[in-house]
Design a protein around this motif. Structure first.
Motif, PDB file in Angstrom:
ATOM      1  N   ALA A 111      -9.768   5.936  -6.427  1.00 25.31           N
ATOM      2  CA  ALA A 111     -11.171   6.276  -6.618  1.00 25.31           C
ATOM      3  C   ALA A 111     -11.603   7.464  -5.758  1.00 25.31           C
ATOM      4  CB  ALA A 111     -12.051   5.063  -6.306  1.00 25.31           C
ATOM      5  N   TYR A 112     -10.959   7.644  -4.620  1.00 22.38           N
ATOM      6  CA  TYR A 112     -11.353   8.696  -3.686  1.00 22.38           C
ATOM      7  C   TYR A 112     -10.118   9.498  -3.270  1.00 22.38           C
ATOM      8  CZ  TYR A 112     -15.351   5.574  -3.434  1.00 22.38           C
ATOM      9  OH  TYR A 112     -16.409   4.775  -3.760  1.00 22.38           O
ATOM     10  N   PRO A 113      -9.999  10.740  -3.707  1.00 21.48           N
ATOM     11  CA  PRO A 113      -8.789  11.520  -3.418  1.00 21.48           C
ATOM     12  C   PRO A 113      -8.580  11.835  -1.939  1.00 21.48           C
ATOM     13  CG  PRO A 113     -10.441  12.883  -4.500  1.00 21.48           C
ATOM     14  CD  PRO A 113     -10.957  11.471  -4.530  1.00 21.48           C
ATOM     15  N   ASP A 114      -9.602  11.684  -1.101  1.00 18.17           N
ATOM     16  CA  ASP A 114      -9.454  11.948   0.324  1.00 18.17           C
ATOM     17  C   ASP A 114      -8.987  10.724   1.107  1.00 18.17           C
ATOM     18  OD1 ASP A 114     -10.299  14.536  -0.055  1.00 18.17           O
ATOM     19  OD2 ASP A 114     -12.386  14.123   0.451  1.00 18.17           O
ATOM     20  N   PHE A 115      -8.616   9.651   0.397  1.00 19.61           N
ATOM     21  CA  PHE A 115      -8.199   8.412   1.046  1.00 19.61           C
ATOM     22  C   PHE A 115      -6.781   8.028   0.618  1.00 19.61           C
ATOM     23  CE2 PHE A 115     -12.683   8.356   1.564  1.00 19.61           C
ATOM     24  CZ  PHE A 115     -12.945   7.572   2.685  1.00 19.61           C
ATOM     25  N   ALA A 116      -6.088   7.313   1.511  1.00 22.33           N
ATOM     26  CA  ALA A 116      -4.774   6.742   1.217  1.00 22.33           C
ATOM     27  C   ALA A 116      -4.721   5.367   1.866  1.00 22.33           C
ATOM     28  CB  ALA A 116      -3.663   7.640   1.760  1.00 22.33           C
ATOM     29  N   TRP A 117      -3.818   4.522   1.384  1.00 28.49           N
ATOM     30  CA  TRP A 117      -3.722   3.151   1.877  1.00 28.49           C
ATOM     31  C   TRP A 117      -2.957   3.086   3.194  1.00 28.49           C
ATOM     32  CZ3 TRP A 117      -6.372  -0.864  -0.013  1.00 28.49           C
ATOM     33  CH2 TRP A 117      -6.990  -0.677  -1.256  1.00 28.49           C
ATOM     34  N   VAL A 118      -3.407   2.172   4.054  1.00 28.17           N
ATOM     35  CA  VAL A 118      -2.765   1.926   5.348  1.00 28.17           C
ATOM     36  C   VAL A 118      -2.463   0.438   5.480  1.00 28.17           C
ATOM     37  CG1 VAL A 118      -3.721   3.923   6.557  1.00 28.17           C
ATOM     38  CG2 VAL A 118      -5.025   1.812   6.485  1.00 28.17           C
ATOM     39  N   GLN A 119      -1.432   0.134   6.259  1.00 25.14           N
ATOM     40  CA  GLN A 119      -0.982  -1.245   6.504  1.00 25.14           C
ATOM     41  C   GLN A 119      -1.228  -1.594   7.958  1.00 25.14           C
ATOM     42  OE1 GLN A 119       0.783  -3.596   4.323  1.00 25.14           O
ATOM     43  NE2 GLN A 119       0.294  -4.931   6.053  1.00 25.14           N
ATOM     44  N   TYR A 120      -1.737  -2.803   8.214  1.00 22.48           N
ATOM     45  CA  TYR A 120      -1.968  -3.298   9.564  1.00 22.48           C
ATOM     46  C   TYR A 120      -0.962  -4.405   9.835  1.00 22.48           C
ATOM     47  CZ  TYR A 120      -4.913  -4.449  13.650  1.00 22.48           C
ATOM     48  OH  TYR A 120      -5.399  -4.647  14.919  1.00 22.48           O
ATOM     49  N   PHE A 121      -0.314  -4.386  10.986  1.00 22.82           N
ATOM     50  CA  PHE A 121       0.764  -5.329  11.280  1.00 22.82           C
ATOM     51  C   PHE A 121       0.351  -6.522  12.124  1.00 22.82           C
ATOM     52  CE2 PHE A 121       3.188  -1.990   9.468  1.00 22.82           C
ATOM     53  CZ  PHE A 121       4.294  -2.624   8.921  1.00 22.82           C
ATOM     54  N   VAL A 122      -0.946  -6.724  12.330  1.00 20.99           N
ATOM     55  CA  VAL A 122      -1.400  -7.932  13.011  1.00 20.99           C
ATOM     56  C   VAL A 122      -1.657  -9.026  11.983  1.00 20.99           C
ATOM     57  CG1 VAL A 122      -3.210  -8.969  14.410  1.00 20.99           C
ATOM     58  CG2 VAL A 122      -2.353  -6.714  14.981  1.00 20.99           C
ATOM     59  N   HIS A 123      -2.487  -8.733  11.003  1.00 22.03           N
ATOM     60  CA  HIS A 123      -2.864  -9.726   9.997  1.00 22.03           C
ATOM     61  C   HIS A 123      -2.336  -9.410   8.602  1.00 22.03           C
ATOM     62  CE1 HIS A 123      -5.430 -11.419  13.022  1.00 22.03           C
ATOM     63  NE2 HIS A 123      -6.080 -10.273  13.157  1.00 22.03           N
ATOM     64  N   GLY A 124      -1.685  -8.272   8.427  1.00 24.77           N
ATOM     65  CA  GLY A 124      -1.141  -7.904   7.126  1.00 24.77           C
ATOM     66  C   GLY A 124      -2.145  -7.252   6.197  1.00 24.77           C
ATOM     67  N   ASN A 125      -3.320  -6.929   6.695  1.00 29.64           N
ATOM     68  CA  ASN A 125      -4.343  -6.298   5.861  1.00 29.64           C
ATOM     69  C   ASN A 125      -3.923  -4.913   5.418  1.00 29.64           C
ATOM     70  OD1 ASN A 125      -5.880  -8.534   6.447  1.00 29.64           O
ATOM     71  ND2 ASN A 125      -7.200  -7.483   7.910  1.00 29.64           N
ATOM     72  N   GLN A 126      -4.412  -4.528   4.246  1.00 31.70           N
ATOM     73  CA  GLN A 126      -4.272  -3.169   3.756  1.00 31.70           C
ATOM     74  C   GLN A 126      -5.662  -2.658   3.407  1.00 31.70           C
ATOM     75  OE1 GLN A 126      -1.491  -2.993   0.477  1.00 31.70           O
ATOM     76  NE2 GLN A 126       0.267  -3.095   1.843  1.00 31.70           N
ATOM     77  N   LEU A 127      -5.950  -1.452   3.859  1.00 33.74           N
ATOM     78  CA  LEU A 127      -7.228  -0.803   3.574  1.00 33.74           C
ATOM     79  C   LEU A 127      -6.961   0.639   3.196  1.00 33.74           C
ATOM     80  CD1 LEU A 127      -9.260  -1.977   6.699  1.00 33.74           C
ATOM     81  CD2 LEU A 127      -9.432  -2.911   4.390  1.00 33.74           C
ATOM     82  N   ASP A 128      -7.981   1.289   2.659  1.00 30.98           N
ATOM     83  CA  ASP A 128      -7.836   2.718   2.424  1.00 30.98           C
ATOM     84  C   ASP A 128      -8.465   3.466   3.592  1.00 30.98           C
ATOM     85  OD1 ASP A 128     -10.347   1.851   1.618  1.00 30.98           O
ATOM     86  OD2 ASP A 128     -10.521   3.282  -0.010  1.00 30.98           O
ATOM     87  N   GLY A 129      -7.728   4.429   4.125  1.00 23.87           N
ATOM     88  CA  GLY A 129      -8.194   5.209   5.264  1.00 23.87           C
ATOM     89  C   GLY A 129      -8.345   6.662   4.877  1.00 23.87           C
ATOM     90  N   HIS A 130      -9.270   7.343   5.505  1.00 26.96           N
ATOM     91  CA  HIS A 130      -9.460   8.769   5.230  1.00 26.96           C
ATOM     92  C   HIS A 130      -8.216   9.523   5.680  1.00 26.96           C
ATOM     93  CE1 HIS A 130     -11.225  12.761   5.071  1.00 26.96           C
ATOM     94  NE2 HIS A 130     -12.136  12.209   4.268  1.00 26.96           N
ATOM     95  N   LYS A 131      -7.716  10.420   4.840  1.00 24.96           N
ATOM     96  CA  LYS A 131      -6.459  11.121   5.105  1.00 24.96           C
ATOM     97  C   LYS A 131      -6.484  11.981   6.363  1.00 24.96           C
ATOM     98  CE  LYS A 131      -4.922  11.431   0.321  1.00 24.96           C
ATOM     99  NZ  LYS A 131      -4.615  12.354  -0.780  1.00 24.96           N
ATOM    100  N   SER A 132      -7.667  12.307   6.861  1.00 25.94           N
ATOM    101  CA  SER A 132      -7.752  13.144   8.059  1.00 25.94           C
ATOM    102  C   SER A 132      -7.620  12.347   9.352  1.00 25.94           C
ATOM    103  CB  SER A 132      -9.074  13.910   8.074  1.00 25.94           C
ATOM    104  OG  SER A 132     -10.159  12.997   8.204  1.00 25.94           O
ATOM    105  N   VAL A 133      -7.722  11.019   9.272  1.00 25.91           N
ATOM    106  CA  VAL A 133      -7.618  10.170  10.456  1.00 25.91           C
ATOM    107  C   VAL A 133      -6.151  10.105  10.893  1.00 25.91           C
ATOM    108  CG1 VAL A 133      -7.979   7.826  11.350  1.00 25.91           C
ATOM    109  CG2 VAL A 133      -9.628   8.833   9.773  1.00 25.91           C
TER     110      VAL A 133
END
Length: 172
Positions: A136-158
């Motif tokens: 939906a947003y070309p400036d975002f990509a998915w990220v993985q968190y290794f504490v709880h296994g969550n996945q979210l979309d993060g801004h590509k500049s972060v």
């Protein structure tokens, strides 16, 4: 000498490492250098170093849409990328590691498998980039968190962490 082919050519004794000869043959045949290795190697237990494959064995993923199943290997902690935006991480993930040039960021399914099978091999204080861009947003990509296994979309500049993976087809 072990794994060396020796022969005489015009009165001269020639010794060639078998691996060099096989690599040359694969290059001439237009095959990837690991084509024979994929057929001859058995993976180690999950979480162990896969000798000759450049990293840690994470398990098997089922191929999608008729694609073959494959083994997933992640780079060791020494090759972890820290404080990189998505473009930097994507570019650096494609580097040569331990003689292999087929590394990339994991997709979302692969990142989930890494969380399930190798969570102790990753830093739990931050997010890790995947190769999956936000639809939906070309400036975002998915990220993985290794504490709880969550996945979210993060801004590509972060700037987050990243760990490259490579894939080997499961040969039956």
């Amino acid at each position: 000498m072990h794994n060396v082919l020796e022969f005489e050519l015009h009165g001269a004794k020639v010794s060639i490492p078998a691996a060099n000869l096989i690599s040359h043959w694969l290059d001439k045949a237009g095959l990837p250098r690991n084509a024979l290795q994929q057929n001859m190697l058995t993976p180690p237990r999950i979480g162990a170093t896969w000798i000759g494959q450049g990293g840690i064995y994470a398990g098997i993923l089922r191929g999608e849409n008729g694609a073959p199943d494959y083994h997933l290997i992640h780079a060791t902690v020494e090759h972890e990328m820290v404080d990189m935006n998505w473009v930097q991480a994507s570019e650096k993930a494609a580097a040569h590691i331990d003689g292999h040039s087929d590394w990339s960021l994991p997709n979302r399914r692969e990142a989930r498998l890494l969380y399930i099978n190798s969570p102790d091999g990753f830093d739990t204080s931050g997010w890790y980039w995947t190769s999956a861009q936000g639809a939906a947003y070309p400036d975002f990509a998915w990220v993985q968190y290794f504490v709880h296994g969550n996945q979210l979309d993060g801004h590509k500049s972060v700037e987050y962490r990243a760990r490259a993976v490579r894939r080997l087809l499961v040969i039956e």
